[in-house]
Design a protein around this motif. Structure first.
Motif, PDB file in Angstrom:
ATOM      1  N   PRO A  56      -3.139  25.961 -37.449  1.00 16.81           N
ATOM      2  CA  PRO A  56      -2.511  26.769 -36.394  1.00 16.81           C
ATOM      3  C   PRO A  56      -2.453  26.033 -35.053  1.00 16.81           C
ATOM      4  O   PRO A  56      -1.484  26.180 -34.308  1.00 16.81           O
ATOM      5  N   GLU A  57      -3.460  25.211 -34.773  1.00 17.59           N
ATOM      6  CA  GLU A  57      -3.483  24.462 -33.510  1.00 17.59           C
ATOM      7  C   GLU A  57      -2.360  23.432 -33.449  1.00 17.59           C
ATOM      8  O   GLU A  57      -1.690  23.298 -32.421  1.00 17.59           O
ATOM      9  N   ILE A  59       0.445  23.429 -35.263  1.00 16.14           N
ATOM     10  CA  ILE A  59       1.735  24.133 -35.261  1.00 16.14           C
ATOM     11  C   ILE A  59       2.033  24.673 -33.872  1.00 16.14           C
ATOM     12  O   ILE A  59       3.149  24.558 -33.368  1.00 16.14           O
ATOM     13  N   SER A  60       1.015  25.235 -33.219  1.00 17.54           N
ATOM     14  CA  SER A  60       1.189  25.750 -31.852  1.00 17.54           C
ATOM     15  C   SER A  60       1.523  24.617 -30.880  1.00 17.54           C
ATOM     16  O   SER A  60       2.378  24.779 -30.002  1.00 17.54           O
ATOM     17  N   LYS A  63       5.078  23.772 -31.387  1.00 15.64           N
ATOM     18  CA  LYS A  63       5.924  24.799 -30.752  1.00 15.64           C
ATOM     19  C   LYS A  63       6.029  24.533 -29.250  1.00 15.64           C
ATOM     20  O   LYS A  63       7.103  24.673 -28.657  1.00 15.64           O
ATOM     21  N   GLN A  64       4.927  24.143 -28.644  1.00 20.53           N
ATOM     22  CA  GLN A  64       4.904  23.858 -27.204  1.00 20.53           C
ATOM     23  C   GLN A  64       5.822  22.676 -26.876  1.00 20.53           C
ATOM     24  O   GLN A  64       6.643  22.761 -25.962  1.00 20.53           O
ATOM     25  N   GLN A 136       3.689  16.904 -34.705  1.00 21.12           N
ATOM     26  CA  GLN A 136       3.415  18.321 -34.460  1.00 21.12           C
ATOM     27  C   GLN A 136       4.714  19.130 -34.504  1.00 21.12           C
ATOM     28  O   GLN A 136       4.738  20.243 -35.028  1.00 21.12           O
ATOM     29  N   TYR A 140       5.858  22.375 -36.767  1.00 22.68           N
ATOM     30  CA  TYR A 140       6.495  23.589 -36.256  1.00 22.68           C
ATOM     31  C   TYR A 140       7.794  23.886 -37.010  1.00 22.68           C
ATOM     32  O   TYR A 140       8.059  25.021 -37.395  1.00 22.68           O
ATOM     33  N   GLU A 165       6.888  29.259 -24.710  1.00 25.46           N
ATOM     34  CA  GLU A 165       5.828  30.177 -25.151  1.00 25.46           C
ATOM     35  C   GLU A 165       6.327  31.600 -25.053  1.00 25.46           C
ATOM     36  O   GLU A 165       6.987  31.971 -24.094  1.00 25.46           O
ATOM     37  N   GLN A 166       5.979  32.389 -26.042  1.00 28.44           N
ATOM     38  CA  GLN A 166       6.369  33.801 -26.016  1.00 28.44           C
ATOM     39  C   GLN A 166       5.566  34.508 -24.944  1.00 28.44           C
ATOM     40  O   GLN A 166       4.367  34.317 -24.808  1.00 28.44           O
TER      41      GLN A 166
END
Length: 167
Positions: A56-57, A59-60, A63-64, A136, A140, A165-166
């Motif tokens: 999750p880290e 993937i996040s 996303k960033q 990364q 994502y 970011e949402q």
């Protein structure tokens, strides 16, 4: 004799230029051929493996980075949500969730991120993004959220740009 050759050459150029004026969408066979060539010939990195675990880290973090670098063309969700020109470009901006994109290996996705695809409009990021950031982003792309779930890019909604970011 020379004038005849020049006249014939000018006629050929005129005919070719007229033939080039007729624009039509590519056939299914032409599209399939182009995708095959990209997947098997022109896009490198086929055997490269993502060294990062799919956590999750990571993937996040992907996303960033995606939110800073890719959101203007691919939307926040990677599926062109809110991108007004995505379908009007030639070729159209692909949804990163599409089968054609997801069929690339991880190494090919990183190669595309690094080198871009000329003349599609996909820019190269090598020198702008580091290897870890590119890998990364691959994670994502492999784990995109549902279409439309992150909203549209703020650049197209009239709000100031954010990191993707949402809120």
């Amino acid at each position: 004799m020379r004038k005849r050759k020049v006249a014939a050459l000018l006629q050929c150029v005129a005919l070719l230029s007229l033939a080039g004026c007729r624009v039509k969408p590519p056939s299914k066979a032409e599209t399939a051929t182009v995708y095959w060539v990209k997947h098997h010939v022109t896009v490198g990195g086929k055997n490269d493996r993502d060294p990062l675990p799919s956590t999750p880290e990571n993937i996040s973090a992907g996303k960033q980075v995606f939110g800073y670098y890719c959101v203007e063309c691919h939307g926040r969700d990677g599926q062109n949500t809110g991108v007004p020109f995505a379908d009007h470009m030639a070729p159209p901006v692909p949804s990163l969730a599409s089968t054609d994109v997801q069929r690339y290996t991880d190494g090919q996705l990183k190669w595309i991120i690094d080198n871009g695809i000329y003349p599609s409009g996909m820019p190269a990021s090598k020198g702008t993004l580091g290897d870890e950031e590119a890998w990364q982003m691959v994670l994502y792309i492999r784990n995109l959220p549902p279409v439309g779930s992150l909203g549209e890019p703020k650049a197209y909604s009239g709000n100031e740009y954010d990191s993707g970011e949402q809120k």
